[in-house]
Enzyme design. Sequence first.
Site, PDB file in Angstrom:
ATOM      1  N   CYS A 257       0.832  -1.252  -0.167  1.00  0.00           N
ATOM      2  CA  CYS A 257       0.118  -0.065   0.191  1.00  0.00           C
ATOM      3  C   CYS A 257       0.973   1.293   0.046  1.00  0.00           C
ATOM      4  O   CYS A 257       1.528   1.595  -1.089  1.00  0.00           O
ATOM      5  CB  CYS A 257      -0.856   0.111   1.074  1.00  0.00           C
ATOM      6  SG  CYS A 257      -2.500   1.115   0.949  1.00  0.00           S
ATOM      7  N   HIS A 342      -3.583  -5.483  -0.083  1.00  0.00           N
ATOM      8  CA  HIS A 342      -3.245  -6.102   1.109  1.00  0.00           C
ATOM      9  C   HIS A 342      -3.417  -7.605   1.243  1.00  0.00           C
ATOM     10  O   HIS A 342      -4.422  -8.126   1.359  1.00  0.00           O
ATOM     11  CB  HIS A 342      -4.376  -5.342   2.110  1.00  0.00           C
ATOM     12  CG  HIS A 342      -4.009  -4.065   2.302  1.00  0.00           C
ATOM     13  ND1 HIS A 342      -3.438  -3.644   3.443  1.00  0.00           N
ATOM     14  CD2 HIS A 342      -4.425  -2.831   1.794  1.00  0.00           C
ATOM     15  CE1 HIS A 342      -3.310  -2.288   3.779  1.00  0.00           C
ATOM     16  NE2 HIS A 342      -3.886  -1.723   2.381  1.00  0.00           N
ATOM     17  N   GLU A 344      -2.540  -9.206   3.658  1.00  0.00           N
ATOM     18  CA  GLU A 344      -2.727  -9.703   4.923  1.00  0.00           C
ATOM     19  C   GLU A 344      -4.081  -9.534   5.281  1.00  0.00           C
ATOM     20  O   GLU A 344      -4.514  -9.681   6.396  1.00  0.00           O
ATOM     21  CB  GLU A 344      -1.689  -9.063   5.817  1.00  0.00           C
ATOM     22  CG  GLU A 344      -2.191  -7.706   6.433  1.00  0.00           C
ATOM     23  CD  GLU A 344      -2.402  -6.757   5.381  1.00  0.00           C
ATOM     24  OE1 GLU A 344      -3.124  -5.696   5.744  1.00  0.00           O
ATOM     25  OE2 GLU A 344      -1.746  -6.825   4.159  1.00  0.00           O
TER      26      GLU A 344
END
Length: 370
Positions: A257, A342, A344
Amino acid sequence: MQILENGQKAFLLLADGTVFEGLSVGAQGTSVGEVVFTTNMTGYQETLTDPSYYGQIVTQTFPLVGNYGVNSFDGESAKSYVKGYIVREWCEAPSNFRCEHDLDWFLKEQGIVGIYGIDTRALTRKIREHGVMNGMITTGDVYADFNGKLELLGAYTIQNAVRSVSIPDAKKYACDNPQFEVALMDYGYKRNIRRSLLERGCNVTVLPCTATAEEILAGGYDGVMLSNGPGDPSEDREIIANLRGIAGLGLPVFGICLGHQLMALSQGAKTAKLKYGHRGGNQPVVDLETGRTYVTSQNHGYEVLGDTLPEEAGHVSHINANDKSCEGVAYAGGNIFTVQFHPEACSGPQDTGFLFDRFVELMKSKKEAN
């Protein structure tokens, strides 16, 4: 859904003069921020505690929010950084075995002014057509000094975002049977980045956003993780300069990001603001090497302009299937890679979690080569 006449009125005022009338949820008062929307169907507690939303008023496009409550485990940071919260309907009686409090309690606890009962579809349509704009949620008289309020909205900007969410001092987190030492640069990191590394045998030292290459070298780390975070990446000049030095250390580096954007800027690329950003759990991303498309979670308002990345620095590795914006970069030398999405993400999707394994493999290869 509750009837408007039965509750405390609240108003959303946009910078173009549009007023939405609804009901108050959360704290009373007035709050100003940049109005954005997210399409996530679940994970609202993670959204509310994601530091990347610093300075923003968040609109949930999903019509019902709060049905499983909130708890003390699912936060992505210790507090909320949002400036306001907008939902169509919030659930007053959540039902889940992990539920500890309802959404209204959480918003009050965090001092967040919220509004519900407005047409969030109309609001989202306006943002998509005209772009993100500043707004104000107030439980007061929105029409009092109306022009003054519009001037306030016109002047509002998000400033010092990364420094406002980053930790002041380094903090180490240890795992069982550690294989690697990772420096996690805190630009506003989400806890699940840390968890994802710990689960893969990495001790994690979270470092302030201003950490330098000299500090990384002195720490004896096997790799560097660049986190997500808020704000305009081009304003973080000191961090960008530090990343040039970190990139030159030869260590494996994985950026997510904002970390992706900052690394690109440090290597000569440019960034630009998207019209309304990518926020939600349904963004399709194409891996240009394999041709495979992944569904990803994203939360960003800026993009790396892939065609401005110098050829000698690296190449675009992923693009957004919808607007073709840059979603990943593989850098020359093979030790550094970054993505805009993302891997995760909680509450998901987690289709790209294997990227953490790729980072671990890079650290392993580097260790074995030495």
